[in-house]
Write a protein that holds these residues in place. Structure first.
Motif, mmCIF file in Angstrom:
data_model
loop_
_atom_site.group_PDB
_atom_site.id
_atom_site.type_symbol
_atom_site.label_atom_id
_atom_site.label_comp_id
_atom_site.label_asym_id
_atom_site.label_seq_id
_atom_site.Cartn_x
_atom_site.Cartn_y
_atom_site.Cartn_z
ATOM 1 N N VAL A 11 3.634 5.762 0.255
ATOM 2 C CA VAL A 11 3.715 5.815 -1.209
ATOM 3 C C VAL A 11 2.564 6.656 -1.749
ATOM 4 O O VAL A 11 2.752 7.513 -2.622
ATOM 5 N N LEU A 12 1.362 6.444 -1.223
ATOM 6 C CA LEU A 12 0.197 7.212 -1.655
ATOM 7 C C LEU A 12 0.400 8.697 -1.380
ATOM 8 O O LEU A 12 0.127 9.543 -2.234
ATOM 9 N N LYS A 42 -3.355 -2.165 -10.987
ATOM 10 C CA LYS A 42 -2.049 -1.820 -10.442
ATOM 11 C C LYS A 42 -2.020 -0.329 -10.154
ATOM 12 O O LYS A 42 -2.912 0.405 -10.566
ATOM 13 N N ILE A 43 -1.008 0.099 -9.440
ATOM 14 C CA ILE A 43 -0.861 1.523 -9.144
ATOM 15 C C ILE A 43 -0.535 2.250 -10.444
ATOM 16 O O ILE A 43 0.361 1.816 -11.188
ATOM 17 N N GLY A 71 3.346 -4.679 2.964
ATOM 18 C CA GLY A 71 1.918 -4.949 2.864
ATOM 19 C C GLY A 71 1.404 -5.028 1.446
ATOM 20 O O GLY A 71 0.297 -5.506 1.210
ATOM 21 N N GLY A 72 2.204 -4.571 0.492
ATOM 22 C CA GLY A 72 1.855 -4.674 -0.921
ATOM 23 C C GLY A 72 0.487 -4.104 -1.277
ATOM 24 O O GLY A 72 -0.039 -3.232 -0.583
ATOM 25 N N MET A 73 -0.081 -4.627 -2.355
ATOM 26 C CA MET A 73 -1.366 -4.144 -2.854
ATOM 27 C C MET A 73 -2.504 -4.426 -1.875
ATOM 28 O O MET A 73 -3.544 -3.783 -1.942
ATOM 29 N N MET A 74 -2.287 -5.361 -0.951
ATOM 30 C CA MET A 74 -3.310 -5.620 0.068
ATOM 31 C C MET A 74 -3.518 -4.394 0.956
ATOM 32 O O MET A 74 -4.597 -4.206 1.517
ATOM 33 N N LYS A 101 -4.509 1.846 -0.773
ATOM 34 C CA LYS A 101 -5.839 2.478 -0.704
ATOM 35 C C LYS A 101 -6.059 3.482 -1.821
ATOM 36 O O LYS A 101 -7.106 4.098 -1.897
ATOM 37 N N GLY A 102 -5.055 3.655 -2.666
ATOM 38 C CA GLY A 102 -5.159 4.636 -3.745
ATOM 39 C C GLY A 102 -5.822 4.063 -4.986
ATOM 40 O O GLY A 102 -6.305 2.931 -4.996
#
Length: 102
Positions: free
Chosen positions: A13-14, A38-39, A92-95, A98-99
């Protein structure tokens, strides 16, 4: 794990975002969780509100669902897929994210 819902890694995603791809994200965490970051650009629809708020989501777009660890977003993705939406679950979600966060 989530039936026929495909997953995508947080790193993928990043990478998509860094390559300026148009990525449509839905964060299904609670307001308190989202308040901690949040992203950028993610639409916030808490999981419990999703059934009533599906009209805010366009069926012609692909969405990546996000939560803290990937479990709630998996449930959300399965629900949306059953209703005709094209979705992926961010494993793995927000855990694992790394962005940047907003």
């Amino acid at each position: 794990m989530f039936g026929s819902v495909e997953t995508v890694s947080a790193d993928d995603v990043l990478t998509r975002k860094q390559q300026a791809e148009k990525v449509h994200l839905i964060d299904v965490r609670t307001k308190d969780e989202v308040d901690s970051g949040k992203i950028p650009g993610a639409l916030h629809i808490p999981l419990h509100e999703l059934p009533e708020r599906m009209s805010e989501i366009e069926k012609g777009k692909e969405y990546i669902l996000i939560c803290r660890s990937g479990n709630r977003s998996g449930k959300a993705a399965k629900l949306l897929k059953q209703n005709g939406f094209k979705v992926l679950n961010m494993s793995g979600g927000m855990m694992k994210w790394k962005g940047e966060r907003e």
